[in-house]
Each structure stands twice: as C-alpha cells, then as structure tokens.
Design a protein around this motif. Sequence first.
Motif, mmCIF file in Angstrom:
data_model
loop_
_atom_site.group_PDB
_atom_site.id
_atom_site.type_symbol
_atom_site.label_atom_id
_atom_site.label_comp_id
_atom_site.label_asym_id
_atom_site.label_seq_id
_atom_site.Cartn_x
_atom_site.Cartn_y
_atom_site.Cartn_z
ATOM 1 N N ARG A 1 -6.977 -0.393 5.113
ATOM 2 C CA ARG A 1 -6.559 -0.174 6.504
ATOM 3 C C ARG A 1 -7.391 -1.045 7.432
ATOM 4 O O ARG A 1 -8.551 -1.347 7.133
ATOM 5 C CB ARG A 1 -6.720 1.299 6.896
ATOM 6 C CG ARG A 1 -8.150 1.790 6.864
ATOM 7 C CD ARG A 1 -8.263 3.221 7.334
ATOM 8 N NE ARG A 1 -7.733 4.154 6.363
ATOM 9 C CZ ARG A 1 -8.445 4.631 5.333
ATOM 10 N NH1 ARG A 1 -9.687 4.230 5.134
ATOM 11 N NH2 ARG A 1 -7.914 5.487 4.498
ATOM 12 N N SER B 1 -7.272 -0.836 15.858
ATOM 13 C CA SER B 1 -5.874 -1.159 16.143
ATOM 14 C C SER B 1 -5.782 -2.321 17.127
ATOM 15 O O SER B 1 -6.729 -2.624 17.853
ATOM 16 C CB SER B 1 -5.153 0.059 16.707
ATOM 17 O OG SER B 1 -5.764 0.489 17.907
ATOM 18 N N GLY C 1 -2.172 0.206 12.354
ATOM 19 C CA GLY C 1 -2.750 0.477 11.052
ATOM 20 C C GLY C 1 -2.009 1.560 10.284
ATOM 21 O O GLY C 1 -2.423 1.958 9.204
ATOM 22 N N ARG C 2 -0.896 2.031 10.824
ATOM 23 C CA ARG C 2 -0.134 3.094 10.173
ATOM 24 C C ARG C 2 1.172 2.535 9.602
ATOM 25 O O ARG C 2 1.552 1.413 9.890
ATOM 26 C CB ARG C 2 0.154 4.219 11.181
ATOM 27 C CG ARG C 2 -1.113 4.884 11.683
ATOM 28 C CD ARG C 2 -0.937 5.712 12.936
ATOM 29 N NE ARG C 2 0.278 6.509 12.932
ATOM 30 C CZ ARG C 2 1.237 6.398 13.849
ATOM 31 N NH1 ARG C 2 1.122 5.520 14.841
ATOM 32 N NH2 ARG C 2 2.307 7.152 13.789
ATOM 33 N N MET D 1 -10.760 -5.349 7.695
ATOM 34 C CA MET D 1 -10.015 -4.322 6.959
ATOM 35 C C MET D 1 -10.955 -3.597 6.008
ATOM 36 O O MET D 1 -11.827 -4.202 5.397
ATOM 37 C CB MET D 1 -8.827 -4.935 6.219
ATOM 38 C CG MET D 1 -7.796 -5.512 7.177
ATOM 39 S SD MET D 1 -6.167 -5.818 6.452
ATOM 40 C CE MET D 1 -5.492 -4.165 6.299
ATOM 41 N N ASP E 1 0.681 -3.927 9.441
ATOM 42 C CA ASP E 1 0.120 -2.797 10.179
ATOM 43 C C ASP E 1 -1.094 -3.213 11.003
ATOM 44 O O ASP E 1 -1.379 -2.632 12.048
ATOM 45 C CB ASP E 1 -0.228 -1.657 9.219
ATOM 46 C CG ASP E 1 -1.321 -2.011 8.225
ATOM 47 O OD1 ASP E 1 -1.604 -3.207 8.012
ATOM 48 O OD2 ASP E 1 -1.896 -1.072 7.634
ATOM 49 N N TRP E 2 -1.792 -4.260 10.576
ATOM 50 C CA TRP E 2 -2.998 -4.722 11.276
ATOM 51 C C TRP E 2 -2.680 -5.363 12.631
ATOM 52 O O TRP E 2 -3.585 -5.562 13.447
ATOM 53 C CB TRP E 2 -3.785 -5.691 10.390
ATOM 54 C CG TRP E 2 -2.978 -6.821 9.813
ATOM 55 C CD1 TRP E 2 -2.264 -6.803 8.649
ATOM 56 C CD2 TRP E 2 -2.802 -8.125 10.358
ATOM 57 N NE1 TRP E 2 -1.654 -8.009 8.433
ATOM 58 C CE2 TRP E 2 -1.968 -8.850 9.468
ATOM 59 C CE3 TRP E 2 -3.270 -8.768 11.514
ATOM 60 C CZ2 TRP E 2 -1.590 -10.170 9.702
ATOM 61 C CZ3 TRP E 2 -2.892 -10.088 11.736
ATOM 62 C CH2 TRP E 2 -2.067 -10.770 10.834
ATOM 63 N N ALA F 1 -0.699 4.976 0.507
ATOM 64 C CA ALA F 1 -0.324 5.850 1.623
ATOM 65 C C ALA F 1 0.155 7.194 1.082
ATOM 66 O O ALA F 1 0.989 7.252 0.181
ATOM 67 C CB ALA F 1 0.768 5.191 2.466
ATOM 68 N N ARG G 1 0.812 -1.220 0.000
ATOM 69 C CA ARG G 1 0.000 0.000 0.000
ATOM 70 C C ARG G 1 0.847 1.273 0.000
ATOM 71 O O ARG G 1 0.316 2.378 0.014
ATOM 72 C CB ARG G 1 -0.971 -0.026 1.192
ATOM 73 C CG ARG G 1 -2.141 -0.984 0.960
ATOM 74 C CD ARG G 1 -2.829 -1.368 2.246
ATOM 75 N NE ARG G 1 -2.011 -2.307 3.017
ATOM 76 C CZ ARG G 1 -2.171 -2.514 4.322
ATOM 77 N NH1 ARG G 1 -3.084 -1.873 4.984
ATOM 78 N NH2 ARG G 1 -1.400 -3.385 4.948
#
Length: 330
Positions: free
Chosen positions: A282, A286, A309-310, A184, A304-305, A57, A42
Amino acid sequence: MTATAPIAIIGTGIAGLSAAQALHAAGQQVQLFDKSRGSGGRMASKRSDAGALDLGAQYFTARDRRFVEVVQQWQARGWVAEWTPSLYHFKDGRLSASPDEQVRWVGSPRMSAITRAMLGALPVHFSCRITEVFRGEQHWSLQDAEGQSHGPFSHVVIATPAPQASALLAAAPKLAGAAASVAMEPTWAVALAFAAPLETKVEGCFVQDSPIDWVARNRSKPGRDRLMDTWVVHASSAWSKQHLDMPKEAVIEHLHGAFAELIGCAVPAPAFSLAHRWLYARPASSHQWGALADADLGLYACGDWCLSGRVEGAWLSGQDVARKLLEHLQ
C-alpha cells in the motif's frame, strides 16, 4: 476517434482492468500484460491445499457514487457479495467486540473473481514482465524480461505499483519523478489452516500493539470452501519492514505465535501454513493525482497510489486514465 494501433496496458490489477474496460467500451483496441500467471495484482487469491486464500486485499468499501454503482452491477452479476463478519479489536492485550456499520464487499467465491470477470475475453499476455517502454518515430514498443519485443502501440498505460511504474516511465521524466516520490509499504501475509475450527467468535480483527495488523477468518466470507478453518494474518507495515528478508518459515512461526496470543482461545499447530511477502502492499500516503499523463507522448500511469491507496482508488484511477487518453484522441 480510434487509436492508430492498440493501446498497451501493463498490469492487470483493478486499476489496469478498470482502464482496459473503459477504453474497450469506447471502441479502442487494448493489449494487456502482466508479470504474474493470472490477473488481480494485490486482489489476487492463491489456490492451496486448504482451499482458495485471499492473501492480499481482504475486502473493500465503496464511497464514491461511480464506484458504488459499479459494485452494485458486480453484485447483480454474482462477482461480489457483502461480508458481515463478527468484528473485534485487539489493543493493550485485550480482545473486545467492535461492530460497525461499514458495508464491506468481497469477491465471490474469492477476491480474484472480480478481476477475472473484468478481464473477460480481453487479449492478455501473462507471465510476461515488461522491463522497458520505448518510443520509435510514431509508436511505442515494449520489451520483456526475455528480450522479446511487443508492439507497435499508439499509447501505453502503466498500471503497476509506483516503484515499478517509475522505471517504466523513463521516457517521461516528470511522470517518473512523481511515481518515484511515492513510498509504498510492505506487508507479510500468512495463512494458517486448522483441521478443527478454533473456538472463537472472531471473524475479523483490527490489531494494535502487536506484530499483526489484521486477522480474518476465511470461512466467514461468502462462497468460501470450508475444508479447514483457515485464517489470513497480515503483519503490520512496521514489523514487515523490520523483517523484510526473514525466511518464510520464521515469519510463519512468529506470526502464528502472535496470533495465538490475541485470538482468545487455544491454538494448535496449523495443519497447513504459507507466507507471502507483498513488497508494495500500500502507498504510505494518499495523493489526489487521479492518474498521471503525458498526453503528447501518449504515456500514462494509474493505480491506487495515485489516489487513496484503496481498491476504490485503484478503480477510479483506471477510469481517470481512460478519460484522459480518450479526451486526447478526440
């Protein structure tokens, strides 16, 4: 201690490459796989007639001390630059300036520059979608969508979005269940390029009460070409869910209209446009897992999951999975 065979890493986004770098630095052999034609996940950028476009992103921030240090290293190497856009907010039909003190980073000259640099000379199979991960008496093997087998591997790290990871974690039901529990959300991304610059001061905009969630002016980012005035528009998760299977032409038309309503100036028909659907943009919430691990089996997952998530969460998760794997080897 060195693993008896290479370690397989499925996915070359930030999480997979973070893990790969840490394992390689510790003297381990790694072999990477990705279903796409290039790295980034991503964080990927797309080349187009309007120049390179960051469709995933848009930027990232750094809060954790470890990530702050690595971003400073990336900056010193020219992989990233600080982005200081003229920020706005759109709410209740009104556009207003909304500056803040947040430090935002972007890849230079495009977001995918970061993962391309992280990958370096590590061995990788692109355009190779792994469909099954299975264990023999001592080692792991992978099977791809073409029916080809890859292996043997001592350990497997799965660094894909949670729904895809769940299927590949079938040999470890607890890990598969954890990944399956992660919802997601999708995002439609649209690029709109105009031959003449739009007469607006907006370079980034957070949007409410609209099908749109975010708008960015590509030329305001460091190192971008200025062939045209190119904008990236992200639809909201709610709108994207409702219109998941809408034809791309209709998505472009709808989001172009919504963009014209909010941007505060005349908007002509774009000279160039494209749409991309991020099915797993995303995580909906979190977690604090860091990474998933079945050390006895030698099967791991990161992404990120597993955290925030960032982008930062993805990098930290990759570091965590490498730490767990290396601890088991000691």
